[in-house]
Design an enzyme around this catalytic site. Structure first.
Site, PDB file in Angstrom:
ATOM      1  N   HIS A 198       0.931  -1.022  -0.048  1.00 33.41           N
ATOM      2  CA  HIS A 198      -0.070  -0.098   0.021  1.00 33.41           C
ATOM      3  C   HIS A 198       0.825   1.318   0.004  1.00 33.41           C
ATOM      4  CE1 HIS A 198      -3.251   2.729   0.444  1.00 33.41           C
ATOM      5  NE2 HIS A 198      -2.740   3.068   1.777  1.00 33.41           N
ATOM      6  N   ASP A 202       1.516   5.045   0.150  1.00 37.04           N
ATOM      7  CA  ASP A 202       0.977   6.518   0.189  1.00 37.04           C
ATOM      8  C   ASP A 202       2.222   7.011  -0.271  1.00 37.04           C
ATOM      9  OD1 ASP A 202      -1.296   6.108   2.061  1.00 37.04           O
ATOM     10  OD2 ASP A 202       0.053   5.046   3.156  1.00 37.04           O
ATOM     11  N   ASP A 254      -8.076   1.820   1.607  1.00 39.21           N
ATOM     12  CA  ASP A 254      -7.857   2.498   2.833  1.00 39.21           C
ATOM     13  C   ASP A 254      -8.756   3.913   2.773  1.00 39.21           C
ATOM     14  OD1 ASP A 254      -6.424   3.088   5.290  1.00 39.21           O
ATOM     15  OD2 ASP A 254      -5.069   4.104   4.347  1.00 39.21           O
ATOM     16  N   HIS A 290      -5.436  10.085  -0.496  1.00 39.58           N
ATOM     17  CA  HIS A 290      -6.150  10.416   0.720  1.00 39.58           C
ATOM     18  C   HIS A 290      -5.404  11.045   1.845  1.00 39.58           C
ATOM     19  CE1 HIS A 290      -4.563   6.388   0.601  1.00 39.58           C
ATOM     20  NE2 HIS A 290      -4.622   6.383   1.868  1.00 39.58           N
TER      21      HIS A 290
END
Length: 706
Positions: A20, A22, A132, A345
């Site tokens: 994941h 970010d 997420d 996000h």
């Protein structure tokens, strides 16, 4: 279902390796990209050199491909080969956004770009993978359906619902939904490296997953935030297959799991529970709702950028192109590209480190620069296509006024009249009446103007900034007059470009008016010289002994008026005329003509309660009065960027420190009530963060109701 190591019903275990990613969060984009390059290097090497390491998923975000290739362009062919082989899973998103803080159009552009980038390499992963984000909008199934995506997978927003669900949007669109209720998108991120312990851990994770599942498929997601691939996984999976022969244990891709679930449901998922609309339950996973208001400047900047692109730049560019203008789709695509880079996000939520959000500012600024330039270009092209009388269009070209007996008069172009036309465009689908501000250029400042609609009605108007112009006048002798005309032949007057020239000759006397340009356009030398040649042929300049020379510059003012009933996706033309008399409807300055502390129209009356700093609204139709409106409450926050947490010993500040002052302004366009006061608020938190400090600081408040 029994999931022990003894003989049980057939179970298929799908171990999906992923990360994941970010892009920016507790480190900046560039700091994280150093790690991203190393991670993708390792993934490519494993996929190419370790036969048992079969698949890897790049988090459903195509932007990681661009970020990686900006540093490793030589590996594009390797990426393409592995994507086309179905071993490296990319897309469908460009970035994983917060769904509540970006517009629906931005979500669609996100998927469009993600699929486009992914298809440069091969087939994208057609699963709505949204692991997420902090809750999910109700229209997501509808949006996914529009792109041919029939399955979604998420972590947050549900409670005790089972793994397999149907998710329905308000329009009736339904997708298969996989709810990662057992540990989220990292439910098999870490595991023991000793084979016997690995087998026991895997069996426990499968048992937990299948507790909430309706099918015998278990999904173990081998990855989490910024997690690198684990090269020992194939050997450990081989040990698990030997220890658990009743199970089928696969190193798999996410679409394999979705296909197996559909097969177990016999292609009929109608028996699955149905969830409808927005998913906002925090029962199993935090939703962190305070991020909706963290760093509000980000939310305001994003809203301004989205509105500019969606409502103005794009439709106006499209209309301009239809009218023969250039195709600006590439510039619009770049604007959306920059804006989407601010939509991950952790970026749009404002919950990253300060430097991350500082680096969002220039992206927003560039979006606004592109959008405003395209909006202006489109508006100008549309205005040029509107049928206006020639004197209102300001068309160039030679024109002559009637020649009185004994006089000669000529001008390069029709002299700008005080009458002007303003074309108001409405970029929204519905008709609209609203306040408009426009920059007006005039050859001289009239005392007042009237704004007249196409059918002849007069609109309320006011000057916000009155036009100002420089006008010079002097008397010259014949020689100086001829020198000035010689300079005019090359298009200049005292080193300023000439827009227009008007000349009257009566025997030995002459009057010369020169209007100077206020833009970068070159003088129309052909017309100027042709005009002066005609003058000399009709009235020799040598006879002139005295002349009056006047110079004019276009005056710029800012005018506000009410544009009524502008049709949706259309325009209306309003004329600006010199006011014949001072009358209501002519544009005057803003005035405060009443000491009353209220503003009102035919429906409502709004007043101020100076003691409480609140507004009072009266419905004049029913007589109902609502008090205490718009009350500002100051309270403490001992939380962080994710969560609001009032101190245990908080005290709220409700009332102004002193009686508020009120100012009412009225003009022909609007009424405004402004209330000013201050709140005496604690300066910060106490050292133990259980209460607010005793130190007080004033907080100035200005409230304007229009």
């Amino acid at each position: 279902m029994n999931t022990g190591s003894s003989a049980i019903s057939p179970v298929t275990v799908f171990v999906v390796s992923h990360t994941h990613w970010d892009r920016e969060w507790y480190e900046t984009f560039q700091q994280f990209r150093l790690k991203l390059v190393d991670l993708v290097d390792q993934v490519l090497n494993l996929l190419e050199n370790e036969p048992g390491y079969e698949f890897f998923m790049l988090d459903g975000q195509a932007i990681v491909l661009e970020d990686y290739l900006a540093i490793r362009p030589e590996r594009e062919a390797d990426l393409r080969r592995l994507v086309q082989a179905g071993r490296l899973l990319v897309g469908p998103w460009y970035v994983l956004p917060d769904e509540f803080l970006v517009s629906p159009e931005a979500i669609i552009r996100n998927l469009q770009r993600g699929l486009r980038v992914s298809r440069r390499f091969g087939e994208p992963m057609m699963i709505g993978y949204i692991p997420d984000p902090f809750g999910h909008i109700g229209q997501m199934p509808q949006i996914l359906h529009g792109f041919g995506i029939s399955a979604a997978m998420l972590t947050r927003g549900l409670g005790d619902e089972p793994v397999e669900l149907r998710w329905q949007a308000p329009d009736g669109s339904i997708v298969l939904l996989v709810y990662l209720r057992a540990g989220g998108y990292g439910n098999f991120a870490w595991f023991p490296k000793r084979p016997d312990l690995f087998v026991a851990d895997l069996a426990d994770r499968v048992r937990e997953y299948l507790t909430g599942a309706a099918t015998p498929e278990a999904l173990l997601l081998n990855g989490v935030d910024h997690l690198f691939p684990q090269p020992e996984l194939p050997q450990l999976l081989a040990a698990a297959r030997e220890a658990l022969p009743a199970w089928t244990i696969r190193h798999a891709a996410l679409p394999d799991y979705i296909a197996a679930v559909r097969a177990s449901l016999a292609a009929d998922d109608r028996a699955l529970p149905l969830v409808v609309g927005e998913l906002r339950s925090p029962q199993r996973f935090h939703l962190l709702p305070a991020v909706l208001s963290t760093r509000m400047w980000i939310k305001r900047a994003n809203d301004a950028a989205e509105t500019l692109l969606e409502r103005y730049a794009e439709p106006l560019s499209a209309w301009g192109h239809l009218l023969g203008g250039p195709d600006r789709s590439a510039q619009l695509d770049e604007a959306w590209h920059l804006l989407l880079e601010n939509h991950p996000h952790d970026s749009i939520c404002g919950c990253s480190i300060d430097q991350v959000h500082e680096e969002m500012r220039p992206r927003f600024a560039e979006v606004m620069q592109i959008g405003e330039a395209l909006m202006g270009e489109g508006l100008n092209r549309l205005a040029a296509a509107v049928n206006l009388p020639p004197e209102e269009r300001g068309s160039e070209g030679v024109g002559e006024q009637p020649v009185p007996s004994g006089h000669f008069a000529a001008q390069v172009e029709p002299w700008p009249r005080e009458e002007r036309a303003v074309v108001v465009f409405n970029p929204t689908p519905a008709g609209h009446t609203g306040r408009v501000e426009v920059e007006v250029r005039l050859p001289g400042p009239p005392q007042a103007v009237e704004v007249v609609a196409e059918e002849g009605s007069r609109m309320p108007a006011e000057w916000l900034v009155r036009p100002e112009t420089f006008q010079g006048e002097r008397a010259v002798d014949g020689d100086e007059f001829r020198r000035l005309l010689a300079s005019a032949r090359v298009g200049h007057f005292n080193f300023r470009r000439i827009r227009n020239l008007r000349l009257r000759i009566d025997g030995e006397a002459a009057e010369l008016d020169i209007l100077l340009r206020d833009d970068e356009r070159a003088p129309d030398l052909t017309s100027i010289r042709a005009t002066l040649d005609r003058i000399e042929a009709e009235a020799p300049l040598d006879a002139v002994t005295e002349a009056r020379v006047r110079t004019h510059s276009m005056a710029t003012g800012r005018l506000a008026f009410v544009a009524r009933a502008v049709p949706g996706h259309g325009y209306q033309t309003f004329r600006l005329l010199p006011a014949r008399e001072r009358r209501r409807g002519g544009a005057e300055g803003r005035v405060s003509d009443s000491p009353s502390n209220v503003i009102e129209n035919e429906v409502f009356r709004v007043g101020a309660d100076r003691a409480t700093g609140t507004l009072v609204l009266e419905d004049k139709r029913t007589g109902r009065v609502l008090r205490g409106l718009n009350q500002l409450v100051d309270g403490g926050d001992a939380g962080d960027q994710y969560s609001y947490s009032p101190p245990a010993g908080d005290r709220q500040i409700l009332a102004p420190a002193q009686v508020a002052t009120v100012q009412v302004e009225r003009s022909t366009v609007e009424q405004a009530l402004t209330m000013r006061y201050s709140l005496a608020v604690p300066a910060g938190l106490a050292p133990d963060r259980q209460a607010r400090s005793e130190a007080i600081t004033p907080l100035a408040v200005i409230v304007t109701a229009r």
